[in-house]
Design an enzyme around this catalytic site. Sequence first.
Site, PDB file in Angstrom:
ATOM      1  N   CYS A  64       0.874  -1.171   0.000  1.00 57.71           N
ATOM      2  CA  CYS A  64       0.000   0.000   0.000  1.00 57.71           C
ATOM      3  C   CYS A  64       0.914   1.224   0.000  1.00 57.71           C
ATOM      4  O   CYS A  64       2.118   1.092  -0.218  1.00 57.71           O
ATOM      5  CB  CYS A  64      -0.986  -0.019   1.169  1.00 57.71           C
ATOM      6  N   HIS A 132      15.594 -19.626  17.024  1.00 63.45           N
ATOM      7  CA  HIS A 132      14.579 -18.781  16.403  1.00 63.45           C
ATOM      8  C   HIS A 132      13.267 -19.540  16.228  1.00 63.45           C
ATOM      9  O   HIS A 132      12.190 -18.948  16.311  1.00 63.45           O
ATOM     10  CB  HIS A 132      15.096 -18.242  15.075  1.00 63.45           C
TER      11      HIS A 132
END
Length: 148
Positions: A64, A132
Amino acid sequence: MIAIASDHGGYMLKEEIKKHLDERKLDYRDYGTDSTESCDYPVFGEAAARAVASGEAERGIVICSTGIGISITANKVRGIRCALCTDCYSAEFTRRHNDANMLALGALVTGKGLAVKIVDIFLDTEFEGGRHARRVGLISALEERERS
């Protein structure tokens, strides 16, 4: 397959990224919009995010004007980890450490040349796993608790 979507503010950058994906011979599906006519970014951000969440697409790219609204929208869909990236380092580490499955870009913030580099890094970088993976698991567990 890559899910790609934008609102009117991101339309022109989305078209440039699609050309780049074509050059790389990468499969994608465009979830809209199809012009620069004013529209609502949540409609298109959600469509691309649902494609990723369902497994129809491996990764997603949403665009956007700033990348903020469409990234917020994508992150409302269960299973989505959408990162708004404005630099190459963030694109690399959101994949390596966060296993982000969607990339958000701001067409008025990030120029075409940099955006293409960010897309390439995002698509070509693998998740490191290890410690992670535990952290991504904690994010997923939080999401589950919030939705219960």
